[in-house]
Motif scaffolding. Structure first.
Motif, PDB file in Angstrom:
ATOM      1  N   GLY A  92      40.056 -20.741   2.343  1.00 39.84           N
ATOM      2  CA  GLY A  92      39.777 -20.647   1.085  1.00 39.84           C
ATOM      3  C   GLY A  92      38.424 -19.871   1.072  1.00 39.84           C
ATOM      4  O   GLY A  92      37.725 -19.558   0.212  1.00 39.84           O
ATOM      5  N   GLU A  93      37.945 -19.946   2.298  1.00 38.35           N
ATOM      6  CA  GLU A  93      36.386 -19.211   2.491  1.00 38.35           C
ATOM      7  C   GLU A  93      36.694 -17.602   3.353  1.00 38.35           C
ATOM      8  O   GLU A  93      37.447 -17.562   3.875  1.00 38.35           O
ATOM      9  CB  GLU A  93      35.673 -19.980   3.207  1.00 38.35           C
ATOM     10  N   THR A  94      35.648 -16.909   2.635  1.00 41.09           N
ATOM     11  CA  THR A  94      35.787 -15.518   3.358  1.00 41.09           C
ATOM     12  C   THR A  94      34.841 -15.002   4.301  1.00 41.09           C
ATOM     13  O   THR A  94      34.790 -13.991   4.973  1.00 41.09           O
ATOM     14  CB  THR A  94      35.620 -14.524   2.137  1.00 41.09           C
ATOM     15  N   LYS A  95      33.780 -16.145   4.691  1.00 42.53           N
ATOM     16  CA  LYS A  95      32.815 -15.832   5.626  1.00 42.53           C
ATOM     17  C   LYS A  95      32.740 -16.892   6.595  1.00 42.53           C
ATOM     18  O   LYS A  95      33.059 -17.957   6.362  1.00 42.53           O
ATOM     19  CB  LYS A  95      31.584 -15.526   5.066  1.00 42.53           C
ATOM     20  N   PRO A  96      32.382 -16.440   7.868  1.00 39.99           N
ATOM     21  CA  PRO A  96      32.091 -17.515   9.072  1.00 39.99           C
ATOM     22  C   PRO A  96      30.860 -18.371   8.789  1.00 39.99           C
ATOM     23  O   PRO A  96      29.969 -17.707   7.908  1.00 39.99           O
ATOM     24  CB  PRO A  96      32.404 -16.740  10.232  1.00 39.99           C
ATOM     25  N   LYS A  97      30.872 -19.427   9.441  1.00 41.80           N
ATOM     26  CA  LYS A  97      29.298 -20.102   9.364  1.00 41.80           C
ATOM     27  C   LYS A  97      29.242 -21.127  10.596  1.00 41.80           C
ATOM     28  O   LYS A  97      30.302 -21.051  11.450  1.00 41.80           O
ATOM     29  CB  LYS A  97      29.584 -21.068   8.035  1.00 41.80           C
ATOM     30  N   GLU A  98      28.263 -21.768  10.767  1.00 44.71           N
ATOM     31  CA  GLU A  98      27.981 -22.461  11.920  1.00 44.71           C
ATOM     32  C   GLU A  98      28.456 -23.653  11.900  1.00 44.71           C
ATOM     33  O   GLU A  98      28.715 -24.302  13.033  1.00 44.71           O
ATOM     34  CB  GLU A  98      26.369 -22.636  12.056  1.00 44.71           C
ATOM     35  N   TYR A  99      28.599 -24.617  10.782  1.00 46.06           N
ATOM     36  CA  TYR A  99      29.164 -25.673  10.930  1.00 46.06           C
ATOM     37  C   TYR A  99      30.469 -25.765   9.907  1.00 46.06           C
ATOM     38  O   TYR A  99      30.185 -25.651   8.718  1.00 46.06           O
ATOM     39  CB  TYR A  99      28.011 -26.708  10.538  1.00 46.06           C
ATOM     40  N   TYR A 100      31.259 -26.780  10.437  1.00 44.01           N
ATOM     41  CA  TYR A 100      32.424 -26.659   9.333  1.00 44.01           C
ATOM     42  C   TYR A 100      32.719 -28.292   9.138  1.00 44.01           C
ATOM     43  O   TYR A 100      33.090 -28.905  10.239  1.00 44.01           O
ATOM     44  CB  TYR A 100      33.673 -26.126  10.103  1.00 44.01           C
ATOM     45  N   SER A 101      32.527 -28.626   7.912  1.00 40.01           N
ATOM     46  CA  SER A 101      32.943 -30.061   7.631  1.00 40.01           C
ATOM     47  C   SER A 101      33.047 -30.099   6.140  1.00 40.01           C
ATOM     48  O   SER A 101      33.027 -28.998   5.334  1.00 40.01           O
ATOM     49  CB  SER A 101      31.487 -30.788   7.819  1.00 40.01           C
ATOM     50  N   TRP A 102      33.236 -31.337   5.439  1.00 39.71           N
ATOM     51  CA  TRP A 102      33.594 -31.425   4.181  1.00 39.71           C
ATOM     52  C   TRP A 102      32.342 -30.910   3.561  1.00 39.71           C
ATOM     53  O   TRP A 102      32.288 -30.634   2.409  1.00 39.71           O
ATOM     54  CB  TRP A 102      34.310 -32.844   3.627  1.00 39.71           C
ATOM     55  N   ASN A 103      31.258 -31.557   4.031  1.00 39.88           N
ATOM     56  CA  ASN A 103      29.687 -31.339   3.316  1.00 39.88           C
ATOM     57  C   ASN A 103      29.648 -29.821   3.321  1.00 39.88           C
ATOM     58  O   ASN A 103      28.500 -29.582   2.319  1.00 39.88           O
ATOM     59  CB  ASN A 103      28.676 -32.106   4.230  1.00 39.88           C
ATOM     60  N   THR A 104      30.155 -28.905   3.894  1.00 37.60           N
ATOM     61  CA  THR A 104      29.820 -27.460   3.839  1.00 37.60           C
ATOM     62  C   THR A 104      30.852 -26.640   3.233  1.00 37.60           C
ATOM     63  O   THR A 104      30.711 -25.482   3.316  1.00 37.60           O
ATOM     64  CB  THR A 104      29.443 -26.857   5.602  1.00 37.60           C
ATOM     65  N   TYR A 105      32.053 -27.190   2.854  1.00 35.30           N
ATOM     66  CA  TYR A 105      33.097 -26.616   2.600  1.00 35.30           C
ATOM     67  C   TYR A 105      32.912 -26.246   1.189  1.00 35.30           C
ATOM     68  O   TYR A 105      32.551 -26.914   0.414  1.00 35.30           O
ATOM     69  CB  TYR A 105      34.346 -27.567   2.704  1.00 35.30           C
ATOM     70  N   ALA A 106      33.435 -25.020   0.804  1.00 30.77           N
ATOM     71  CA  ALA A 106      33.011 -24.550  -0.556  1.00 30.77           C
ATOM     72  C   ALA A 106      33.623 -25.248  -1.731  1.00 30.77           C
ATOM     73  O   ALA A 106      33.132 -25.148  -2.501  1.00 30.77           O
ATOM     74  CB  ALA A 106      33.506 -22.806  -0.507  1.00 30.77           C
ATOM     75  N   TRP A 107      35.101 -25.702  -1.197  1.00 28.10           N
ATOM     76  CA  TRP A 107      35.806 -26.257  -2.539  1.00 28.10           C
ATOM     77  C   TRP A 107      35.801 -27.703  -2.514  1.00 28.10           C
ATOM     78  O   TRP A 107      36.718 -28.322  -2.744  1.00 28.10           O
ATOM     79  CB  TRP A 107      36.915 -25.603  -2.356  1.00 28.10           C
ATOM     80  N   SER A 108      34.650 -28.339  -2.011  1.00 31.63           N
ATOM     81  CA  SER A 108      34.508 -29.891  -1.883  1.00 31.63           C
ATOM     82  C   SER A 108      33.159 -30.287  -2.462  1.00 31.63           C
ATOM     83  O   SER A 108      32.243 -29.302  -2.305  1.00 31.63           O
ATOM     84  CB  SER A 108      34.930 -30.171  -0.489  1.00 31.63           C
ATOM     85  N   ARG A 109      32.987 -31.408  -2.910  1.00 36.31           N
ATOM     86  CA  ARG A 109      31.869 -32.024  -2.915  1.00 36.31           C
ATOM     87  C   ARG A 109      31.291 -32.997  -2.031  1.00 36.31           C
ATOM     88  O   ARG A 109      30.751 -33.937  -2.360  1.00 36.31           O
ATOM     89  CB  ARG A 109      31.849 -32.752  -4.452  1.00 36.31           C
ATOM     90  N   GLY A 110      31.914 -32.583  -1.021  1.00 38.48           N
ATOM     91  CA  GLY A 110      31.550 -33.482   0.524  1.00 38.48           C
ATOM     92  C   GLY A 110      32.386 -34.572   0.520  1.00 38.48           C
ATOM     93  O   GLY A 110      32.083 -35.247   1.406  1.00 38.48           O
ATOM     94  N   ASN A 111      33.353 -34.342   0.100  1.00 34.74           N
ATOM     95  CA  ASN A 111      34.501 -35.618   0.219  1.00 34.74           C
ATOM     96  C   ASN A 111      36.080 -35.072  -0.369  1.00 34.74           C
ATOM     97  O   ASN A 111      36.061 -34.276  -1.136  1.00 34.74           O
ATOM     98  CB  ASN A 111      34.321 -36.838  -0.783  1.00 34.74           C
TER      99      ASN A 111
END
Length: 217
Positions: free
Chosen positions: A60-79
């Motif tokens: 559901g994200e359209t750009k890459p990033k350096e770190y992949y976790s729930w905390n960096t996920y666009a459609w989550s509040r970290g959990n």
């Protein structure tokens, strides 16, 4: 487990609304006619050649990033209990084209495949899957039994946190379909040198993980 057995584990056909926009298809990318309901790209999104891994995206994200976790996920509040989109609250089960990495990066009619379209591709009545090596990269040569044309899926692994994991073990590709039984996951194509399946996975299918994408149109 045989491909025929794995194909029997279907989840129904998702409907996708396809709209036109400006094509940004990179040089060398082709839509290969496998004689199925959609045409398949000959390489991964972000790759320079058919054996390239390409770009890793969270679901559901359209750009890459350096770190992949729930905390960096666009459609989550970290959990996982606080998903803000594609959840039991909004009941959306299919990625919108605005959240589709294939459409965002390639434009035109390109999009991510649904779970049903991957099931069609792995159906042994439609295609043969041959474990092979291309340009020094292991993966599967997929040959249509209808048209005789082939595409190659490199073994990609996936990105957890700041690292690529399982690259020597698994090929892992997102579909555009949510795993509705547990909305913190999404359906994906997974394979190793023994098996190919459409699967909701375990940790590898958590939506925050970075995975490669093979587009269709």
């Amino acid at each position: 487990m045989s491909l025929a057995t794995m194909f029997a584990m279907t989840v129904g056909h998702a409907k996708v609304n396809v709209t036109e926009n400006k094509s940004q298809t990179p040089d060398g990318v082709e839509a290969v006619d496998m004689g199925l309901s959609v045409k398949w790209a000959n390489m991964n999104v972000g790759a320079k050649k058919s054996s390239g891994f390409g770009t890793y995206f969270a679901w559901g994200e359209t750009k890459p990033k350096e770190y992949y976790s729930w905390n960096t996920y666009a459609w989550s509040r970290g959990n996982t209990q606080f998903l803000t989109k594609y959840s039991t609250t909004d009941r959306r089960t299919q990625l919108a084209l605005s959240d589709d990495a294939a459409r965002a990066n390639w434009g035109g009619e390109w999009r991510m495949p649904t779970v049903s379209e991957y099931e069609e591709l792995i159906n042994p009545a439609n295609c043969s899957w041959e474990w092979t090596n291309k340009d020094g990269v292991n993966g599967y040569k997929v040959t249509s039994k209808k048209t005789g044309k082939s595409i190659f899926f490199p073994i990609t692994g996936c990105r957890f946190f700041g690292e690529v994991q399982f690259r020597a073990i698994n090929g892992i590709y997102w579909t555009s379909s949510l795993y509705t039984t547990n909305p913190n996951k999404a359906w994906c194509l997974e394979f190793n040198f023994e098996d190919v399946s459409v699967y909701y996975g375990d940790l590898s299918s958590n939506r925050f993980s970075g995975r490669c994408i093979r587009a269709v149109r």
